[in-house]
Write a protein that holds these residues in place. Structure first.
Motif, PDB file in Angstrom:
ATOM      1  N   ILE A   7      -4.860   5.687 -38.435  1.00 20.96           N
ATOM      2  CA  ILE A   7      -6.311   5.614 -38.249  1.00 20.96           C
ATOM      3  C   ILE A   7      -6.790   4.158 -38.307  1.00 20.96           C
ATOM      4  O   ILE A   7      -7.535   3.700 -37.432  1.00 20.96           O
ATOM      5  N   THR A   8      -6.317   3.423 -39.295  1.00 20.02           N
ATOM      6  CA  THR A   8      -6.778   2.026 -39.408  1.00 20.02           C
ATOM      7  C   THR A   8      -6.244   1.195 -38.238  1.00 20.02           C
ATOM      8  O   THR A   8      -6.962   0.362 -37.690  1.00 20.02           O
ATOM      9  N   THR A   9      -5.005   1.476 -37.812  1.00 22.81           N
ATOM     10  CA  THR A   9      -4.454   0.732 -36.658  1.00 22.81           C
ATOM     11  C   THR A   9      -5.309   1.011 -35.425  1.00 22.81           C
ATOM     12  O   THR A   9      -5.640   0.106 -34.652  1.00 22.81           O
ATOM     13  N   SER A  10      -5.672   2.279 -35.243  1.00 24.24           N
ATOM     14  CA  SER A  10      -6.509   2.652 -34.099  1.00 24.24           C
ATOM     15  C   SER A  10      -7.858   1.922 -34.184  1.00 24.24           C
ATOM     16  O   SER A  10      -8.331   1.336 -33.203  1.00 24.24           O
ATOM     17  N   ASN A  11      -8.460   1.913 -35.355  1.00 22.97           N
ATOM     18  CA  ASN A  11      -9.764   1.255 -35.507  1.00 22.97           C
ATOM     19  C   ASN A  11      -9.679  -0.251 -35.245  1.00 22.97           C
ATOM     20  O   ASN A  11     -10.576  -0.827 -34.606  1.00 22.97           O
ATOM     21  N   ARG A  12      -8.586  -0.881 -35.698  1.00 24.02           N
ATOM     22  CA  ARG A  12      -8.462  -2.330 -35.473  1.00 24.02           C
ATOM     23  C   ARG A  12      -8.334  -2.625 -33.973  1.00 24.02           C
ATOM     24  O   ARG A  12      -8.723  -3.684 -33.497  1.00 24.02           O
ATOM     25  N   ALA A  13      -7.786  -1.649 -33.237  1.00 23.68           N
ATOM     26  CA  ALA A  13      -7.600  -1.856 -31.784  1.00 23.68           C
ATOM     27  C   ALA A  13      -8.946  -1.901 -31.049  1.00 23.68           C
ATOM     28  O   ALA A  13      -9.005  -2.288 -29.881  1.00 23.68           O
ATOM     29  N   LEU A  14     -10.018  -1.533 -31.717  1.00 26.19           N
ATOM     30  CA  LEU A  14     -11.353  -1.620 -31.091  1.00 26.19           C
ATOM     31  C   LEU A  14     -11.703  -3.060 -30.740  1.00 26.19           C
ATOM     32  O   LEU A  14     -12.529  -3.325 -29.874  1.00 26.19           O
ATOM     33  N   GLN A  15     -11.046  -4.002 -31.433  1.00 23.00           N
ATOM     34  CA  GLN A  15     -11.288  -5.429 -31.160  1.00 23.00           C
ATOM     35  C   GLN A  15     -10.994  -5.781 -29.708  1.00 23.00           C
ATOM     36  O   GLN A  15     -11.572  -6.700 -29.157  1.00 23.00           O
ATOM     37  N   SER A  16     -10.044  -5.032 -29.102  1.00 22.67           N
ATOM     38  CA  SER A  16      -9.697  -5.386 -27.722  1.00 22.67           C
ATOM     39  C   SER A  16     -10.533  -4.620 -26.692  1.00 22.67           C
ATOM     40  O   SER A  16     -10.347  -4.788 -25.491  1.00 22.67           O
ATOM     41  N   VAL A  17     -11.454  -3.802 -27.163  1.00 23.16           N
ATOM     42  CA  VAL A  17     -12.385  -3.135 -26.236  1.00 23.16           C
ATOM     43  C   VAL A  17     -13.472  -4.159 -25.886  1.00 23.16           C
ATOM     44  O   VAL A  17     -13.924  -4.906 -26.769  1.00 23.16           O
ATOM     45  N   ARG A  42     -17.375  -3.782 -38.727  1.00 25.75           N
ATOM     46  CA  ARG A  42     -16.170  -4.555 -39.061  1.00 25.75           C
ATOM     47  C   ARG A  42     -15.181  -4.567 -37.898  1.00 25.75           C
ATOM     48  O   ARG A  42     -14.551  -5.585 -37.619  1.00 25.75           O
ATOM     49  N   ASN A  43     -15.030  -3.438 -37.207  1.00 26.93           N
ATOM     50  CA  ASN A  43     -13.941  -3.292 -36.229  1.00 26.93           C
ATOM     51  C   ASN A  43     -14.337  -3.539 -34.781  1.00 26.93           C
ATOM     52  O   ASN A  43     -13.496  -3.934 -33.977  1.00 26.93           O
TER      53      ASN A  43
END
Ligand SMILES: NC(=O)c1ccc[n+]([C@@H]2O[C@H](COP(=O)([O-])OP(=O)(O)OC[C@H]3O[C@@H](n4cnc5c(N)ncnc54)[C@H](OP(=O)(O)O)[C@@H]3O)[C@@H](O)[C@H]2O)c1
Length: 358
Positions: A7-17, A42-43
């Motif tokens: 879940i946290t890995t998925s949320n951090r990937a929002l940075q590349s959206v 944050r994300n």
């Protein structure tokens, strides 16, 4: 179950959206909604968040906090009493002036109370708990659906109690007879699912998620015991200052973790809408599913396609199927609940303006 690391890995990937995700939050001045808002800030990359709440003072504090978390974001607090349908309309008009689309609508206003229903009606004649947990959320989402449909991956999240649906009575959907908060909350859960399923038929590009956050360490239980009426208030203070703080801090999920989970629900491809619109430039979610994690099971599957509606438990997993909902689908109760909701809206809008919510 989706584990917290995924879940946290998925949320951090929002940075590349690409920058500029737009989210509207109701009920984010405290608790789970606030934690989800913080995770969003944050994300996400240059996020824009609209926060609807009843206190400007709280609003200023939250905006300052969000600016510290992510100075690249835009945060707008809109003061409004969300328990009133007229106020919901007013704040939606304000949002429409600023935005051409909305990606995420996250709704969590509500409380538990031991007060009886008569003392708890809003000036529009709706029991306040039901107004917050159900009617105003439906008003908000229906008003914002035109903007949500312009997102590439629109999501509606209602944080309530999926999995705890109770029976509803067609002649008493507002629980006016034999009112108690448990019955009202369970009716709100059932009506949420039925409304989501009705709306998803007309709005197949939107994912609708009703989530039970599980036990989260917010002020919900403290406020609940503080609402004990009459002489029972005195004994209620004992657990309030002993068991509840222990339970909140040591036995419940932290709001921060709950916020991570809700942000995952709001952005992962795991919860796709009904429509396969890959050719139209839409996507199933802003972030790909974690490796090895299958798409979630929607509430209805027909000819191999889901309806884009999800009942989700605290761990981001689909809730067990509900016999009550199955029966109500067979009896076409969704349509009846939809018409009932429209009737309650009409009745509320006819009341004199100027009253307060609770
Ligand atoms: N926490 C849990 O363990 C848990 C478990 C299952 C389900 N839930 C459900 O999840 C939702 C959120 O719970 P939470 O724990 O985050 O609650 P919370 O921390 O108490 O936050 C509740 C939010 O609702 C708003 N609100 C409460 N009464 C209101 C009123 N009369 N008018 C306008 N706004 C009002 C609050 O605004 P103010 O800041 O202005 O007070 C706040 O933003 C609720 O529907 C709850 O039933 C929670």
């Amino acid at each position: 179950m989706v584990n917290l690391k995924d879940i946290t890995t998925s949320n951090r990937a929002l940075q590349s959206v690409p920058p500029g995700l737009v989210a509207v939050f109701a009920g984010a001045t405290a608790g789970i909604g606030r934690a989800t808002l913080q995770q969003f800030a944050r994300n996400a990359n240059g996020p824009r968040a609209y926060i609807i709440g009843r206190s400007n003072e709280k609003g200023s504090h939250i905006i300052a906090e969000l600016k510290t978390i992510n100075p690249m974001g835009t945060y707008v607090f809109i003061e409004g009493q969300i328990s009133l349908m007229k106020e919901v309309d007013r704040v939606c008009e304000a949002i429409k002036k600023f935005e051409t689309h909305v990606d995420i609508l996250c709704m969590s206003p509500g409380y538990l109370s031991l007060g009886g229903r008569n003392v708890l009606d809003t000036s529009e004649g709706i029991e306040t708990g039901l107004a917050l947990q159900f009617y105003s959320r439906q008003r908000l989402l229906i008003n914002l659906l035109p903007l949500l449909e312009l997102s590439t991956s629109p999501r509606i999240i209602s944080i309530l109690c999926a999995g705890f649906e109770g029976t509803i009575s067609p002649s008493d959907l507002e629980c006016r007879q034999h009112y108690n908060f448990v019955r009202a909350s369970r009716a709100a859960a059932t009506m949420t699912d039925l409304m989501f399923e009705e709306l998803a038929k007309e709005h197949p590009s939107v994912s609708f998620i009703h989530v039970n956050p599980g036990s989260v360490g917010t002020h919900l239980m403290d406020h609940f015991l503080a609402s004990t009426p009459g002489l029972l208030w005195y004994p209620a203070q004992i657990p309030r200052y002993t068991i509840v703080p222990l339970y909140t801090h040591f036995l419940s999920t932290s709001p921060n973790v709950a916020g991570e989970r809700i942000l995952f629900l709001a952005t992962s491809c795991r919860y796709p809408p009904a429509a396969d619109h890959s050719k139209k430039g839409h996507v199933d979610g802003f972030v790909e599913r974690p490796a090895g994690i299958a798409a979630a099971k929607p509430t209805v599957m027909k000819d191999g396609s889901g309806n884009g509606v999800y009942r989700v438990d605290w761990n981001c997993e689909t809730c067990k199927e509900s016999k009550i909902l199955d029966r109500y689908r067979g009896e076409r109760m969704g349509k009846m609940v939809f018409e009932h909701v429209m009737g309650v809206f009409e009745r509320a809008l006819r009341t004199e303006s100027g009253g307060n919510g609770n």
